[in-house]
Every structure is written in C-alpha cells, then in structure tokens.
Design a protein around this motif. Sequence first.
Motif, PDB file in Angstrom:
ATOM      1  N   THR A  70     122.564 -51.621  -2.979  1.00  0.00           N
ATOM      2  CA  THR A  70     123.175 -50.410  -3.539  1.00  0.00           C
ATOM      3  C   THR A  70     123.039 -49.254  -2.574  1.00  0.00           C
ATOM      4  OG1 THR A  70     122.578 -51.203  -5.748  1.00  0.00           O
ATOM      5  CG2 THR A  70     123.167 -48.872  -5.548  1.00  0.00           C
ATOM      6  N   ILE A  71     121.958 -49.229  -1.824  1.00  0.00           N
ATOM      7  CA  ILE A  71     121.699 -48.152  -0.867  1.00  0.00           C
ATOM      8  C   ILE A  71     122.134 -48.626   0.516  1.00  0.00           C
ATOM      9  CG2 ILE A  71     119.939 -46.681   0.157  1.00  0.00           C
ATOM     10  CD1 ILE A  71     118.322 -47.008  -2.408  1.00  0.00           C
ATOM     11  N   LYS A  72     123.038 -47.887   1.148  1.00  0.00           N
ATOM     12  CA  LYS A  72     123.508 -48.186   2.501  1.00  0.00           C
ATOM     13  C   LYS A  72     122.690 -47.399   3.511  1.00  0.00           C
ATOM     14  CE  LYS A  72     126.880 -50.654   0.775  1.00  0.00           C
ATOM     15  NZ  LYS A  72     126.895 -52.129   0.913  1.00  0.00           N
ATOM     16  N   VAL A  73     122.521 -48.001   4.692  1.00  0.00           N
ATOM     17  CA  VAL A  73     121.731 -47.376   5.747  1.00  0.00           C
ATOM     18  C   VAL A  73     122.643 -47.076   6.936  1.00  0.00           C
ATOM     19  CG1 VAL A  73     119.753 -47.596   7.280  1.00  0.00           C
ATOM     20  CG2 VAL A  73     119.680 -48.639   4.999  1.00  0.00           C
ATOM     21  N   PHE A  74     122.581 -45.799   7.407  1.00  0.00           N
ATOM     22  CA  PHE A  74     123.350 -45.366   8.584  1.00  0.00           C
ATOM     23  C   PHE A  74     122.367 -44.808   9.588  1.00  0.00           C
ATOM     24  CE2 PHE A  74     126.196 -45.268   5.010  1.00  0.00           C
ATOM     25  CZ  PHE A  74     127.404 -45.749   5.504  1.00  0.00           C
ATOM     26  N   GLN A  75     122.708 -45.097  10.914  1.00  0.00           N
ATOM     27  CA  GLN A  75     121.801 -44.711  11.987  1.00  0.00           C
ATOM     28  C   GLN A  75     122.270 -43.470  12.738  1.00  0.00           C
ATOM     29  OE1 GLN A  75     121.627 -48.922  13.683  1.00  0.00           O
ATOM     30  NE2 GLN A  75     119.513 -48.227  13.997  1.00  0.00           N
ATOM     31  N   SER A  76     123.453 -42.958  12.452  1.00  0.00           N
ATOM     32  CA  SER A  76     123.959 -41.790  13.181  1.00  0.00           C
ATOM     33  C   SER A  76     124.781 -40.913  12.226  1.00  0.00           C
ATOM     34  CB  SER A  76     124.811 -42.227  14.371  1.00  0.00           C
ATOM     35  OG  SER A  76     125.976 -42.890  13.912  1.00  0.00           O
ATOM     36  N   GLU A  77     124.907 -39.655  12.648  1.00  0.00           N
ATOM     37  CA  GLU A  77     125.715 -38.726  11.873  1.00  0.00           C
ATOM     38  C   GLU A  77     127.196 -39.068  11.972  1.00  0.00           C
ATOM     39  OE1 GLU A  77     125.055 -34.588  12.389  1.00  0.00           O
ATOM     40  OE2 GLU A  77     122.909 -34.820  12.743  1.00  0.00           O
ATOM     41  N   ALA A  78     127.579 -39.587  13.103  1.00  0.00           N
ATOM     42  CA  ALA A  78     129.001 -39.888  13.312  1.00  0.00           C
ATOM     43  C   ALA A  78     129.514 -40.901  12.291  1.00  0.00           C
ATOM     44  CB  ALA A  78     129.214 -40.415  14.731  1.00  0.00           C
ATOM     45  N   SER A 103     130.426 -38.288  -4.754  1.00  0.00           N
ATOM     46  CA  SER A 103     129.643 -39.177  -5.628  1.00  0.00           C
ATOM     47  C   SER A 103     128.481 -39.818  -4.896  1.00  0.00           C
ATOM     48  CB  SER A 103     130.536 -40.278  -6.195  1.00  0.00           C
ATOM     49  OG  SER A 103     131.066 -41.066  -5.132  1.00  0.00           O
ATOM     50  N   TYR A 104     128.193 -39.366  -3.666  1.00  0.00           N
ATOM     51  CA  TYR A 104     127.136 -39.956  -2.854  1.00  0.00           C
ATOM     52  C   TYR A 104     125.918 -39.035  -2.835  1.00  0.00           C
ATOM     53  CZ  TYR A 104     130.811 -43.023  -1.109  1.00  0.00           C
ATOM     54  OH  TYR A 104     131.844 -43.929  -1.017  1.00  0.00           O
ATOM     55  N   LEU A 105     124.767 -39.720  -2.742  1.00  0.00           N
ATOM     56  CA  LEU A 105     123.516 -39.015  -2.501  1.00  0.00           C
ATOM     57  C   LEU A 105     122.970 -39.485  -1.169  1.00  0.00           C
ATOM     58  CD1 LEU A 105     121.770 -39.174  -6.004  1.00  0.00           C
ATOM     59  CD2 LEU A 105     122.998 -37.257  -4.994  1.00  0.00           C
ATOM     60  N   SER A 114     111.305 -40.404  16.574  1.00  0.00           N
ATOM     61  CA  SER A 114     112.539 -40.289  17.365  1.00  0.00           C
ATOM     62  C   SER A 114     113.684 -41.124  16.806  1.00  0.00           C
ATOM     63  CB  SER A 114     112.262 -40.746  18.808  1.00  0.00           C
ATOM     64  OG  SER A 114     111.805 -42.090  18.831  1.00  0.00           O
ATOM     65  N   LEU A 115     113.493 -41.787  15.680  1.00  0.00           N
ATOM     66  CA  LEU A 115     114.517 -42.663  15.120  1.00  0.00           C
ATOM     67  C   LEU A 115     114.783 -42.288  13.661  1.00  0.00           C
ATOM     68  CD1 LEU A 115     116.417 -45.060  15.459  1.00  0.00           C
ATOM     69  CD2 LEU A 115     114.532 -46.565  14.777  1.00  0.00           C
ATOM     70  N   PRO A 116     115.768 -41.407  13.415  1.00  0.00           N
ATOM     71  CA  PRO A 116     116.128 -41.074  12.024  1.00  0.00           C
ATOM     72  C   PRO A 116     117.167 -42.053  11.492  1.00  0.00           C
ATOM     73  CG  PRO A 116     117.312 -39.644  13.501  1.00  0.00           C
ATOM     74  CD  PRO A 116     116.477 -40.533  14.388  1.00  0.00           C
ATOM     75  N   ILE A 117     117.152 -42.241  10.216  1.00  0.00           N
ATOM     76  CA  ILE A 117     118.199 -43.010   9.534  1.00  0.00           C
ATOM     77  C   ILE A 117     118.647 -42.216   8.311  1.00  0.00           C
ATOM     78  CG2 ILE A 117     117.363 -45.261  10.305  1.00  0.00           C
ATOM     79  CD1 ILE A 117     116.053 -45.590   7.546  1.00  0.00           C
ATOM     80  N   TRP A 118     119.853 -42.534   7.804  1.00  0.00           N
ATOM     81  CA  TRP A 118     120.389 -41.860   6.607  1.00  0.00           C
ATOM     82  C   TRP A 118     120.634 -42.908   5.534  1.00  0.00           C
ATOM     83  CZ3 TRP A 118     121.093 -40.153  11.472  1.00  0.00           C
ATOM     84  CH2 TRP A 118     120.882 -38.781  11.700  1.00  0.00           C
ATOM     85  N   LEU A 119     120.006 -42.676   4.421  1.00  0.00           N
ATOM     86  CA  LEU A 119     120.147 -43.577   3.280  1.00  0.00           C
ATOM     87  C   LEU A 119     121.193 -42.992   2.335  1.00  0.00           C
ATOM     88  CD1 LEU A 119     116.347 -44.187   2.581  1.00  0.00           C
ATOM     89  CD2 LEU A 119     117.906 -45.582   3.953  1.00  0.00           C
ATOM     90  N   VAL A 120     122.197 -43.784   1.996  1.00  0.00           N
ATOM     91  CA  VAL A 120     123.322 -43.326   1.179  1.00  0.00           C
ATOM     92  C   VAL A 120     123.383 -44.153  -0.088  1.00  0.00           C
ATOM     93  CG1 VAL A 120     125.799 -42.943   1.085  1.00  0.00           C
ATOM     94  CG2 VAL A 120     124.563 -42.600   3.249  1.00  0.00           C
ATOM     95  N   LEU A 121     123.413 -43.429  -1.229  1.00  0.00           N
ATOM     96  CA  LEU A 121     123.478 -44.083  -2.535  1.00  0.00           C
ATOM     97  C   LEU A 121     124.779 -43.679  -3.219  1.00  0.00           C
ATOM     98  CD1 LEU A 121     122.225 -45.712  -4.884  1.00  0.00           C
ATOM     99  CD2 LEU A 121     121.118 -43.601  -5.621  1.00  0.00           C
ATOM    100  N   ASP A 122     125.584 -44.673  -3.586  1.00  0.00           N
ATOM    101  CA  ASP A 122     126.830 -44.435  -4.294  1.00  0.00           C
ATOM    102  C   ASP A 122     126.514 -44.427  -5.799  1.00  0.00           C
ATOM    103  OD1 ASP A 122     129.339 -44.151  -5.249  1.00  0.00           O
ATOM    104  OD2 ASP A 122     130.142 -46.003  -4.372  1.00  0.00           O
ATOM    105  N   THR A 123     126.556 -43.236  -6.433  1.00  0.00           N
ATOM    106  CA  THR A 123     126.204 -43.130  -7.850  1.00  0.00           C
ATOM    107  C   THR A 123     127.201 -43.844  -8.749  1.00  0.00           C
ATOM    108  OG1 THR A 123     127.354 -40.997  -7.986  1.00  0.00           O
ATOM    109  CG2 THR A 123     125.006 -40.934  -7.493  1.00  0.00           C
ATOM    110  N   GLN A 124     128.451 -44.014  -8.285  1.00  0.00           N
ATOM    111  CA  GLN A 124     129.440 -44.711  -9.110  1.00  0.00           C
ATOM    112  C   GLN A 124     129.093 -46.185  -9.272  1.00  0.00           C
ATOM    113  OE1 GLN A 124     133.262 -43.982  -7.356  1.00  0.00           O
ATOM    114  NE2 GLN A 124     133.374 -41.858  -8.117  1.00  0.00           N
TER     115      GLN A 124
END
Length: 406
Positions: A70-78, A103-105, A114-124
């Motif tokens: 359910t939670i997607k992981v992204f490694q860059s802002e792009a 609808s995303y968190l 030095s290694l950030p990641i972005w966790l994205v949750l689709d509430t729908q």
Amino acid sequence: MIKLRSLNSRLLIAFSVLTTIVCLFFIQLSVLLVEQTKENTLHQMLVAEGVRLEQAYAKSGKIDFQDDATIKVFQSEASLKSLIPSELNSLALYSGALIHADSYLILKHQLTPSLPIWLVLDTQALGGVTTVTDYMMLFLYSIAAGVMMLTLLSSWYLAKLLSLPIRNLTFGVMEKPSSPNITLYGHERSDEIGTLSRAFDDAFSELDKALKREQNFTRDVSHELRTPITLIKNTLSLYKTKPMGKDQTDILQQASTELEQTVEVLLALARQENLMFERFPILPIVEKSILAIYNSFPQLVFDVNIDIEDKFEVVGNPYLINLLCQNLINNGFYHGAGGKMTISSLGGSIVFENSITHDEERPTYQGLGHGQYLVTRIAEEMNWHIEVEQKSALYRVSISHLNGNS
C-alpha cells in the motif's frame, strides 16, 4: 402556539439555543478528533514502514521494495513530480512532516544521513479505514440528532418547571384581593421566589391597612361631622333676618371649634406616621391640654384636680395622645357643665371624671357622652382599652392597657 412574551417560552428558547450551541460545538470537536485520529493512524503506518525499511537496509544494504504494498517508496524528488502540487517546489523543507497532496500522504524518511527516501500512501486504496471513518461520522451525527431532540424535550420540561413558581405566585397575587387570608405561594422559601412572595404579602398588608384607614376615615367623617355642621346650619337658618345674641354666637363658636378639632382628629387617625408608637410620660400632655382651656376661657371656672405621678409613662403616639386628652378634657369642660374634673392614675390606668350639674352659663351643653366616638377611635388605634361609666351625677372615662408603669 408559543407566546414569546411569556417567561416559559423565553426559558425554552434560551435553554434550547444554549444546549444546541453546546451540542454543535462538541459535534465539531468530535469530527476533528475523528479526522485527527485517522491522520495519526496513517502517519504511524508511514513511520512504521520507514523504520522497517531502515532496518532492512542496515542488514542487506538494499532498499526492500514491495510493488504490491500500500505504501510506495520513492528515492528522488523527480519521481514525485506527478504527485506534488505545483506550489510545493521542494520537499526538502518537509523533512519529518506529513505532506498532503491530493489523495496522497507523503513522508520523507532518512535511511542514512545521506540517503533520503519518500514514502507515499494512497488513501483511496485504504477503503477499510475510510469506511470506518464514514461509519463513525454517521454515528456521531445520529447521536447529535438524538441529543438535540432530547435537548428540546428537556428544555421544554425545565422551562415549564422553572416557571411554575412564578405562575403559582401570579395566581395567588390575583386571588389575594378576593381572599385576603390566603398565603401566597413560596412564602416559606429561602430563594428569590420566597423574597418576592413575602414582598407581595407585605405590600398587600400595607394596602389593606391603607384601605381600612380610608374606610374608617369615611365612616368617621359621616359619623362625626354631621352634628356640628347641622348645628351651624340650623343656627344660621333661624337667625337670617335678625341679629344673633351672645348665646347663639357661643353656639357657633363652639360648633366651629368642635368641627376643627374633629377634622384634626380624623386626619390624625388617617395618617400613617401617627401609627408610630413610643414610650413617654403623659403628665405634660395633660397639663398642656388644661392650660389651653384656661387660656381660651379665662372668665369661666374650671377646677381640675390632677393626681398623676411624674414618672407615669404610656406607650403610644404623642400626637394621638395629645388629641385624646384634648377631647376628654374639652368634653368635660364643654359638656359636663359641672365646672370640675379629676384626672388620676390608678394602677396601669388613667381615669377622667367630671361631675354633672346644669349650669346656665353654659347653654351649649349637648348631653353626656358627646365626642365619645372619637375618643374610642383614638384609643382603639393605639390598642388601648377604654371604659365609659355614667351615673346620675358623675361621668367617668377609664383608659387602661397603656403598657406604661405607675
């Protein structure tokens, strides 16, 4: 039909508005609590996923991607440009904070410094959480509707209950004039209703006293003023065409004096301030009344024997007692026709005695007991007891219950 001018209706509206406002406030607070609980739950899911990825990365050196998660992981802002609103130019400033994008968190998490990641949750995709939230909202609104209905019913009952003492007191006030002996509602209460009830009762008592004084005044005027007025009218009618002699002049003088004294007594009995009593010696008042006779008629003999102790005191109104003594002494002088009077104190009583003998020098003599009505009225007003005794050659007036001491 609700009468908005009635106290019952105003209390109903006041309670209803107040409780409705309170209900709406707590409903809104509950909605905010549900929304915040939902957001905190989703935030904790993202935080827990971040911690799991961080621990997995520490062990294997790789990011554990799960495509079906359910939670997607992204490694860059792009890679997040399609999810980020245009006004969010950079995610760098939102480190550690939960970001709302449609609808995303989105939550930024540092696997390493030095290694950030972005966790994205689709509430729908979280249909279960949304359904639970909807049910909670429906439950809250249902409870709110029930509470508001209960509020209206309880407000109506409370308004009726609180206004009941006023209605009962109003009914008693309306019935009091026709039933003076009834006790107004709430007379024994210690609250504002009791104070108001006692105030009404005191007001009715004062009005009743004033009405009785007015009735007594009307009766006294009708009873006492007719005799001197009739005497004056008859004397004037008999001597319209010829001059009056000394006897007729004396009759008019005495009648006018008696009329003046009678009016003075009646006005004194009608005045509220003359009902205030005090303790004082009576001897100076008796002496003053006798001296007034001597000053007015120095040519006539009037022998008065006073046997009253200096310390003999009475409880009453000085002005009424002065009028009482004036009337008794004047009656003995004008109508006793004996030229003598004895005034003495006997126990707790004062006794006025005068002899009865006809005197040709007093042709205005009108009979014994003249003026007795006014004397009795004055004594009754001060709660004194008066007793009149008439014999063949003696007329005695005894006044007792003076609350004094001899």
